[in-house]
Write a protein that holds these residues in place. Structure first.
Motif, mmCIF file in Angstrom:
data_model
loop_
_atom_site.group_PDB
_atom_site.id
_atom_site.type_symbol
_atom_site.label_atom_id
_atom_site.label_comp_id
_atom_site.label_asym_id
_atom_site.label_seq_id
_atom_site.Cartn_x
_atom_site.Cartn_y
_atom_site.Cartn_z
ATOM 1 N N UNK A 93 0.459 9.228 0.356
ATOM 2 C CA UNK A 93 -0.267 8.313 1.242
ATOM 3 C C UNK A 93 -1.671 8.071 0.668
ATOM 4 N N UNK A 94 -1.888 6.895 0.143
ATOM 5 C CA UNK A 94 -3.163 6.580 -0.516
ATOM 6 C C UNK A 94 -4.126 5.970 0.503
ATOM 7 N N UNK A 95 -5.302 6.565 0.597
ATOM 8 C CA UNK A 95 -6.333 6.117 1.547
ATOM 9 C C UNK A 95 -7.533 5.570 0.789
ATOM 10 N N UNK A 155 -12.849 0.040 3.441
ATOM 11 C CA UNK A 155 -12.217 -1.255 3.684
ATOM 12 C C UNK A 155 -10.821 -1.107 4.278
ATOM 13 N N UNK A 156 -10.436 -2.109 5.056
ATOM 14 C CA UNK A 156 -9.039 -2.311 5.421
ATOM 15 C C UNK A 156 -8.386 -3.141 4.322
ATOM 16 N N UNK A 157 -7.066 -3.048 4.241
ATOM 17 C CA UNK A 157 -6.351 -3.881 3.281
ATOM 18 C C UNK A 157 -5.089 -4.443 3.902
ATOM 19 N N UNK A 158 -4.569 -5.439 3.232
ATOM 20 C CA UNK A 158 -3.297 -6.057 3.579
ATOM 21 C C UNK A 158 -2.269 -5.628 2.527
ATOM 22 N N UNK A 159 -1.107 -5.172 2.953
ATOM 23 C CA UNK A 159 -0.057 -4.825 2.004
ATOM 24 C C UNK A 159 0.674 -6.103 1.626
ATOM 25 N N UNK A 160 0.570 -6.469 0.345
ATOM 26 C CA UNK A 160 1.211 -7.693 -0.131
ATOM 27 C C UNK A 160 2.691 -7.491 -0.400
ATOM 28 N N UNK A 161 3.020 -6.379 -1.060
ATOM 29 C CA UNK A 161 4.416 -6.182 -1.439
ATOM 30 C C UNK A 161 4.681 -4.710 -1.702
ATOM 31 N N UNK A 162 5.951 -4.364 -1.666
ATOM 32 C CA UNK A 162 6.424 -3.029 -1.997
ATOM 33 C C UNK A 162 7.620 -3.209 -2.927
ATOM 34 N N UNK A 163 7.433 -2.808 -4.206
ATOM 35 C CA UNK A 163 8.460 -3.028 -5.236
ATOM 36 C C UNK A 163 8.869 -4.493 -5.326
ATOM 37 N N UNK A 164 7.878 -5.366 -5.198
ATOM 38 C CA UNK A 164 8.120 -6.797 -5.340
ATOM 39 C C UNK A 164 8.683 -7.459 -4.116
ATOM 40 N N UNK A 223 -4.527 -2.195 7.325
ATOM 41 C CA UNK A 223 -4.241 -0.810 6.978
ATOM 42 C C UNK A 223 -5.392 -0.198 6.185
ATOM 43 N N UNK A 224 -5.502 1.137 6.228
ATOM 44 C CA UNK A 224 -6.386 1.846 5.293
ATOM 45 C C UNK A 224 -5.663 2.997 4.602
ATOM 46 N N UNK A 225 -4.401 3.240 4.966
ATOM 47 C CA UNK A 225 -3.541 4.198 4.280
ATOM 48 C C UNK A 225 -2.229 3.491 3.979
ATOM 49 N N UNK A 226 -1.720 3.670 2.761
ATOM 50 C CA UNK A 226 -0.430 3.076 2.409
ATOM 51 C C UNK A 226 0.494 4.169 1.911
ATOM 52 N N UNK A 227 1.703 4.166 2.414
ATOM 53 C CA UNK A 227 2.739 5.111 1.999
ATOM 54 C C UNK A 227 3.291 4.633 0.664
ATOM 55 N N UNK A 228 3.095 5.434 -0.392
ATOM 56 C CA UNK A 228 3.623 5.114 -1.713
ATOM 57 C C UNK A 228 4.728 6.129 -2.011
ATOM 58 N N UNK A 229 5.974 5.728 -1.749
ATOM 59 C CA UNK A 229 7.094 6.626 -1.928
ATOM 60 C C UNK A 229 7.465 6.794 -3.385
#
Length: 540
Positions: free
Chosen positions: A446-448, A452-461, A472-478
Motif C-alpha cells: 500500500x503506497x502512501x 496530495x490526493x491522487x486519482x488512480x488512472x489505471x491498474x495493469x492498463x 485517494x492517498x493510499x493505493x493498493x499495489x498487488x
C-alpha cells in the motif's frame, strides 16, 4: 538488551512499571490455525463483545487566528502507557493516546483550524527492542506544512511536546493520526498509537448520516502472548498478521443497529494485513467516500480490497432485514496475507426494533451523485511529466526500497544525504503521473503519498476498481501490478514522504521523499525538522 525482530516477541511490562525485558520464542511454535499463545479460556471468541466507539476529544481552547480570522480549536493529546480490556480475563498493556485504543477521535468543521499539542509521556524505551520511545505524529490525509506533517526524522523525545498545526481547508474526509517515528512506526502503531480524525462540511452533512449513525470503525489485528500482552512477529520484516481481529480495540464485536441506513468510516489500521470485507448475506454495500472524501458517484459493491491505511466510507442499508437478524461483516482476505481460524470475520450487526427517526432524510436515502473534487477533475492532458518506480526487496541486502538505488530509494539514503536526496521535485502547482510497479514477488504494497490526493488512472492498463474511483492517498499495489496515478502538487512548498504502509516495510526501509517547488540549494522555509522543533513539556 536488543532482541531480534525475527523472533516472536512479547510486549511485556508496558504499563506503569516501564519497560521490561522482551520475551523471545521460536517461530516454530506458531501453529497454522492460530498465532497467539493464549489459553483456551483467555482466547476471545467472535461476537461476544459489545461494539463501542473511541471517545470524542473536545478542544481545551477555542479562538480566532488573527492572521486570517479563521476559527481555531486547540486539542491536548498525551502519548502514554496504559492498559486495555481486550481479552476476557486479562489486561493488555498498550501505548496510547490519552489512555485509550484507538485514541480519541477529533472532529472539526472544514475551515476551522486545529492545533494538536502532542505530549510524549511514554516510558523511556520500548519493551520489544529497547528503542527510545520518541514519537512523530502524522495526520494522515491532511495537506499540512512539512514541519507539521509527522516527518519521520522530526521526533519528540520523552518529556517533550510539539504543537502540530492543521489547516483543515480540505473537503470533508476521514483522516487518522498515528505515530511515524523513524524506523519504529510499525512497533509504535501496533502497540496502540492510532486514532481517527474527521473533517465535516455542509455538502457531506446533507448527503450522509450523522451523529449516532456516522460510525467510526478502526480495524486492526493482533497476536497475544500467554499473559495477555501483545506479541510481535514481523516474519523477517515482511509483515505482521495477527490471529485476533479488533474493531475499535474490541475482538469481533457486535453492534445493535436500527432498521435504517448507516454510514461506516472503515479504517484499516492493521500494520500489514489487507482486508476484503463483505456482508454474510451477500448483499451489496454502497461506497460513498475514499481516502480524500466524497467520490464523484456512489459505487455499489459486494466486496472490496482494503489495504492498510486506506479509508472507505460505506453505507449499509439495514431496512431490508427483520428485527433479530444478525448480519456479519466478513473478511475474504487477499493474496499474500496469512490467515487464521477467525480472521475471516470482522464484526457483526444485530437488527433491533428501536423506533427510527424518519424526519432525518438520510435514514432511507442512498445518494448516487456526490462530489466532483479537484483531483477527480484532473485529466491526463494536464500532466507535464511521468515518473516511474519499481517497489521491491533488494535480493542482496533484504532491504525494501522504492526505485533502483538505495541512495535515493530508502530512508537510510535520505538520512545519509543530509535529508537532501529526493526521488522527484515537481513544481508547485504541477500535475504529474506517477507509476508504481510491484516486482517484489510474494507481497503487496500500500503506497502512501503525503500532502496530495491522487486519482488512480489505471491498474495493469485497465480501469481501476469501481470502489477506487475517488480521491485517494493510499493505493493498493498487488503482486505483479502496475498502477498509474494522477496528482497535482500543492498547496505547500517543501519536502514530503512517500512510503509503503505495510509498516515493517516502511521501517526497513521503504520510504523516500519528494520536494515541491524547491530549487536546488534553495533555503527551505518549511524545513520539516528545524522549522518547528519540539519543546520541553512543562504542562499547558
Amino acid at each position: 538488551m536488543s532482541v531480534s525482530r525475527r523472533q516472536f516477541l512479547a510486549l511485556g511490562g508496558l504499563g506503569v512499571i516501564g519497560a521490561a525485558g522482551a520475551l523471545a520464542l521460536p517461530l516454530s511454535t506458531v501453529g497454522a490455525s492460530s498465532a497467539s499463545r493464549l489459553s483456551d479460556r483467555d482466547m476471545p471468541r467472535p461476537y461476544q463483545t459489545a461494539f463501542s466507539q473511541a471517545p470524542l476529544l473536545q478542544p481545551y481552547q477555542t479562538g480566532i487566528d488573527p492572521a486570517d480570522g479563521a476559527p481555531v480549536n486547540s486539542y491536548l493529546v498525551t502519548a502514554m502507557a496504559a492498559s486495555a480490556a481486550i481479552l476476557p480475563r486479562l489486561r493488555t498493556p498498550i501505548l496510547s493516546y490519552n489512555g485509550t485504543f484507538p485514541g480519541p477521535t477529533i472532529k472539526v468543521e472544514r475551515g476551522t483550524k486545529a492545533v494538536l499539542r502532542m505530549r510524549n509521556q511514554l516510558p523511556a524505551k520500548h519493551p520489544i527492542d529497547d528503542h527510545l520511545l520518541s514519537i512523530s505524529t502524522h495526520l494522515h490525509g491532511s495537506a499540512s506544512l512539512p514541519q507539521f506533517d509527522g516527518y519521520a526524522s522530526d521526533v519528540s523525545q520523552q518529556g517533550f511536546r510539539k504543537d502540530y498545526k492543521y489547516p483543515n481547508f480540505q473537503a470533508a474526509r476521514t483522516l487518522w493520526y498515528h505515530d511515524h517515528a523513524v524506523h519504529n512506526t510499525a512497533l509504535n502503531v501496533y502497540a496502540g498509537l492510532a486514532a481517527q480524525y474527521h473533517i465535516h462540511d455542509p455538502q457531506e452533512r446533507q448527503l450522509l448520516p450523522q451523529g449516532a449513525f456516522d460510525v467510526a470503525m478502526t480495524v486492526s489485528d493482533a497476536i497475544f502472548a500467554a499473559n495477555g500482552t501483545l506479541a510481535y512477529d514481523d516474519r523477517e520484516q515482511s509483515g505482521l498478521w495477527g490471529d485476533v481481529m479488533l474493531v475499535n480495540g474490541k475482538p469481533w464485536p457486535v453492534m445493535k443497529v436500527q432498521r435504517r441506513i448507516y454510514r461506516f468510516r472503515i479504517l484499516n489500521a492493521c500494520i500489514s494485513r489487507s482486508l476484503r470485507p463483505m456482508l454474510s448475506t451477500g448483499d451489496a454495500v454502497t461506497i460513498v467516500a475514499t481516502d480524500g472524501g466524497l467520490m464523484p458517484k456512489a459505487q455499489s459493491v459486494v466486496s472490496w480490497r482494503h489495504a492498510s491505511a486506506e479509508r472507505y466510507e460505506v453505507l449499509i442499508d439495514f431496512r431490508k432485514y427483520a428485527v433479530g437478524k444478525r448480519i456479519e461483516l466478513r473478511n475474504l482476505s487477499n493474496e499474500n496475507n496469512r490467515d487464521f481460524d477467525n480472521t475471516n470475520k470482522i464484526m457483526a450487526f444485530d437488527v433491533v426494533g428501536a423506533p427510527v427517526d424518519t424526519s432525518d432524510p438520510t435514514w432511507n436515502t442512498i445518494p448516487t451523485t456526490l462530489a466532483a473534487s479537484e483531483v477527480m477533475s484532473l485529466t491526463q492532458a494536464q500532466s507535464t511529466k511521468t515518473r516511474r518506480w519499481r517497489v521491491k526487496r533488494d535480493d542482496v541486502t533484504n532491504v525494501w526500497r522504492i526505485g533502483e538505488t538505495a541512495a535515493a530509494g530508502t530512508w537510510a539514503g535520505v538520512v545519509a544525504s543530509g535529508f537532501r536526496n529526493v526521488i522527484a521535485n515537481p513544481e508547485l502547482g504541477a500535475t504529474e503521473i506517477w507509476e508504481f510497479e510491484n516486482s517484489s514477488g510474494g507481497w503487496f504494497h500500500p503506497i502512501h503519498t503525503h500532502l496530495v490526493d491522487f486519482q488512480i488512472l489505471s491498474r495493469n492498463g485497465r480501469a481501476p476498481f469501481p470502489y477506487e474511483v475517488g480521491p485517494k492517498d493510499v493505493v493498493y499495489v498487488g503482486e505483479g501490478e502496475t498502477v498509474r496515478l494522477l496528482m497535482k502538487f500543492g498547496p505547500h512548498r517543501g519536502k514530503y514522504m512517500v512510503h509503503c504502509h505495510n509498516l515493517p516495510h516502511e521501517d526497513h526501509d521503504m520510504m523516500v521523499q519528494f520536494s515541491v517547488g524547491l530549487a536546488d540549494g534553495a533555503v527551505d522555509a518549511n524545513d520539516p525538522i528545524n522549522a518547528a522543533k519540539p519543546t520541553w513539556d512543562d504542562g499547558l
